[in-house]
Motif scaffolding. Structure first.
Motif, mmCIF file in Angstrom:
data_model
loop_
_atom_site.group_PDB
_atom_site.id
_atom_site.type_symbol
_atom_site.label_atom_id
_atom_site.label_comp_id
_atom_site.label_asym_id
_atom_site.label_seq_id
_atom_site.Cartn_x
_atom_site.Cartn_y
_atom_site.Cartn_z
ATOM 1 N N ASN A 11 -78.512 -38.955 -52.721
ATOM 2 C CA ASN A 11 -78.328 -39.889 -53.821
ATOM 3 C C ASN A 11 -77.486 -39.279 -54.922
ATOM 4 N N PHE A 12 -76.466 -40.010 -55.321
ATOM 5 C CA PHE A 12 -75.590 -39.581 -56.401
ATOM 6 C C PHE A 12 -75.090 -38.146 -56.147
ATOM 7 N N SER A 13 -74.480 -37.949 -54.982
ATOM 8 C CA SER A 13 -74.005 -36.609 -54.649
ATOM 9 C C SER A 13 -72.612 -36.661 -54.043
ATOM 10 N N ILE A 14 -71.933 -35.511 -54.124
ATOM 11 C CA ILE A 14 -70.615 -35.339 -53.525
ATOM 12 C C ILE A 14 -70.686 -34.116 -52.609
ATOM 13 N N SER A 15 -70.221 -34.274 -51.391
ATOM 14 C CA SER A 15 -70.149 -33.151 -50.458
ATOM 15 C C SER A 15 -68.694 -32.703 -50.350
ATOM 16 N N ILE A 16 -68.422 -31.478 -50.795
ATOM 17 C CA ILE A 16 -67.084 -30.903 -50.637
ATOM 18 C C ILE A 16 -67.071 -30.172 -49.307
ATOM 19 N N ILE A 17 -66.174 -30.575 -48.410
ATOM 20 C CA ILE A 17 -66.127 -30.003 -47.067
ATOM 21 C C ILE A 17 -64.988 -28.990 -46.990
ATOM 22 N N MET A 18 -65.298 -27.808 -46.438
ATOM 23 C CA MET A 18 -64.344 -26.716 -46.328
ATOM 24 C C MET A 18 -63.896 -26.557 -44.872
ATOM 25 N N TYR A 19 -62.583 -26.610 -44.656
ATOM 26 C CA TYR A 19 -62.010 -26.419 -43.322
ATOM 27 C C TYR A 19 -61.098 -25.195 -43.316
ATOM 28 N N HIS A 20 -60.992 -24.562 -42.136
ATOM 29 C CA HIS A 20 -60.039 -23.466 -41.931
ATOM 30 C C HIS A 20 -59.157 -23.826 -40.720
ATOM 31 N N SER A 58 -57.655 -36.491 -57.918
ATOM 32 C CA SER A 58 -57.713 -37.218 -59.193
ATOM 33 C C SER A 58 -59.045 -37.958 -59.328
ATOM 34 N N ASP A 59 -59.557 -38.511 -58.228
ATOM 35 C CA ASP A 59 -60.885 -39.136 -58.248
ATOM 36 C C ASP A 59 -61.942 -38.116 -58.657
ATOM 37 N N PHE A 60 -61.860 -36.944 -58.057
ATOM 38 C CA PHE A 60 -62.850 -35.899 -58.297
ATOM 39 C C PHE A 60 -62.801 -35.416 -59.743
ATOM 40 N N ILE A 61 -61.611 -35.249 -60.275
ATOM 41 C CA ILE A 61 -61.462 -34.816 -61.668
ATOM 42 C C ILE A 61 -62.017 -35.871 -62.619
ATOM 43 N N GLU A 62 -61.782 -37.142 -62.316
ATOM 44 C CA GLU A 62 -62.333 -38.218 -63.152
ATOM 45 C C GLU A 62 -63.861 -38.169 -63.176
ATOM 46 N N ILE A 63 -64.455 -37.882 -62.018
ATOM 47 C CA ILE A 63 -65.917 -37.760 -61.944
ATOM 48 C C ILE A 63 -66.391 -36.595 -62.800
ATOM 49 N N ILE A 64 -65.679 -35.479 -62.744
ATOM 50 C CA ILE A 64 -66.042 -34.309 -63.560
ATOM 51 C C ILE A 64 -65.979 -34.659 -65.042
ATOM 52 N N GLN A 65 -64.925 -35.362 -65.423
ATOM 53 C CA GLN A 65 -64.717 -35.671 -66.838
ATOM 54 C C GLN A 65 -65.697 -36.726 -67.353
ATOM 55 N N THR A 66 -65.966 -37.746 -66.545
ATOM 56 C CA THR A 66 -66.860 -38.824 -66.982
ATOM 57 C C THR A 66 -68.333 -38.511 -66.714
ATOM 58 N N PRO A 73 -72.594 -42.068 -51.325
ATOM 59 C CA PRO A 73 -72.271 -40.675 -51.025
ATOM 60 C C PRO A 73 -70.767 -40.480 -50.844
ATOM 61 N N SER A 74 -70.260 -39.392 -51.384
ATOM 62 C CA SER A 74 -68.813 -39.174 -51.414
ATOM 63 C C SER A 74 -68.448 -37.833 -50.796
ATOM 64 N N GLY A 296 -74.216 -29.320 -52.249
ATOM 65 C CA GLY A 296 -73.472 -30.469 -52.721
ATOM 66 C C GLY A 296 -73.351 -30.476 -54.231
ATOM 67 N N VAL A 297 -72.505 -31.355 -54.738
ATOM 68 C CA VAL A 297 -72.307 -31.530 -56.179
ATOM 69 C C VAL A 297 -73.140 -32.726 -56.616
ATOM 70 N N ASN A 298 -73.981 -32.524 -57.616
ATOM 71 C CA ASN A 298 -74.836 -33.594 -58.113
ATOM 72 C C ASN A 298 -74.892 -33.543 -59.639
ATOM 73 N N LYS A 299 -75.746 -34.369 -60.221
ATOM 74 C CA LYS A 299 -75.823 -34.419 -61.687
ATOM 75 C C LYS A 299 -76.239 -33.084 -62.289
ATOM 76 N N THR A 300 -76.984 -32.306 -61.527
ATOM 77 C CA THR A 300 -77.478 -31.029 -62.041
ATOM 78 C C THR A 300 -76.368 -30.004 -62.194
ATOM 79 N N ASN A 301 -75.486 -29.899 -61.187
ATOM 80 C CA ASN A 301 -74.456 -28.854 -61.233
ATOM 81 C C ASN A 301 -73.051 -29.376 -61.512
ATOM 82 N N LEU A 302 -72.911 -30.659 -61.800
ATOM 83 C CA LEU A 302 -71.586 -31.232 -62.068
ATOM 84 C C LEU A 302 -70.914 -30.564 -63.257
#
Length: 320
Positions: A11-20, A58-66, A73-74, A296-302
């Protein structure tokens, strides 16, 4: 609840996926390379497209700023190390799907046609499956240099527990990435690379990494690029001025290619950083930074925008 549903139900989270590495591995000349098969990458992307918001930078930066995380889920897609895989396989598929990813190539691998030590180690391990033989070669080299053999070294500093690698692989990586003195590490890696792969470094670099033309083509088609350092050093081991040079010069590399770096981001090599790093990111108005910490990124660590956790593709591969 299925594994897929459990991963999605954040709920209300973003998963940043890392690829190599993302390529057709089994049918290639490097069939033992640890990476993600392209068919499995397509499977992941198709699932994400159906079940997640796939965020642009740009979507991600907007989320950080707002500080407003979407209810759905994103996913934010990131690709480390500038591999040719990202141009040959990842970019065309993302472009076909009309989604974007953020790519983090180390500058010197692109500019100087060098091969990073970490990648030399990957391909040494890919080619020589007898790990004991590699350890024996390392031991012999230490004896030749009149240094303590492994049996007399205090190896307790190397944590042999790892999510994906067995103990011998972890030991080899630990010895060659941080445990042994830097100059000796470099000599041993170069010796092993020459003996086991017998490849010209410049030619292998062209085979392994993207070039400037390819990077510019991806940028024109709306892919994003950020800093993964100049030399792919562990930043926490660098002095503050050296870290500053890594940030400045990696950013300048993209500016010289004509890229807009106003909303620049950083992906720490090895996830390595310290308090100096954070102060420099603030000084140079870096928008966010990525670690290799799992989560994941959530309200706690945003609000902690310079230490965002990520999920490795290996963390989610078992879900598909």
């Amino acid at each position: 609840m299925t594994k897929i549903a459990k991963f999605q139900n954040k709920n209300f989270s973003i998963s940043i996926i890392m690829y190599h590495y993302v390529r057709e591995i089994k049918n290639s000349k490097y069939s033992n390379l640890k990476g993600l098969e392209f068919k499995d990458f397509r499977k992941q992307i198709n699932y994400f497209c159906k079940n997640f918001n796939i965020l642009s930078k740009s979507d991600f930066i907007e989320i950080i700023q707002t500080k407003k995380i979407p209810k759905k889920p994103s996913i934010f897609l990131t690709f480390d190390d500038g591999y040719i895989d990202h141009y040959q396989y990842v970019f065309p598929y993302l472009h076909e799907k009309k989604i974007t990813g953020s790519f983090y190539p180390p500058v010197k691998a692109i500019e100087n046609k060098m091969v990073l030590d970490v990648n030399k180690i990957h391909f040494i391990l890919e080619k020589e499956q007898n790990r004991k033989l590699i350890l024996k070669e390392i031991d012999n080299y230490l004896l030749k240099e009149k240094l303590k053999p492994l049996s007399e070294q205090n190896l307790s500093r190397i944590n042999l527990k790892h999510r994906y690698d067995d103990r011998d692989i972890v030991l080899i990586k630990g010895l060659l990435q941080f445990f042994l003195p830097e100059k000796i590490r470099e000599k041993i890696i170069n010796f092993l690379f020459a003996k086991i792969l017998n490849k010209d470094v410049n030619e292998f670099s062209k085979e392994l990494y993207m070039n400037k033309k390819q990077i510019k083509e991806m940028y024109v088609e709306k892919m994003d690029f950020g800093s993964h350092g100049v030399y792919h050093y562990r930043w926490q081991l660098l002095k503050k001025k050296e870290q500053e040079n890594e940030i400045i010069n990696s950013r300048r590399f993209f500016e010289n290619l004509g890229f807009n770096t106003e909303n620049f981001s950083v992906c720490f090599p090895y996830g390595s950083h310290n308090a100096y790093t954070i102060s420099l990111l603030k000084k140079y108005n870096i928008k966010f930074a990525l670690t290799v910490k799992i989560g994941g990124v959530n309200k706690t660590n945003l609000k902690n925008n310079f230490t965002f956790p990520r999920y490795d593709t290996n963390d989610i591969s078992s879900l598909f």
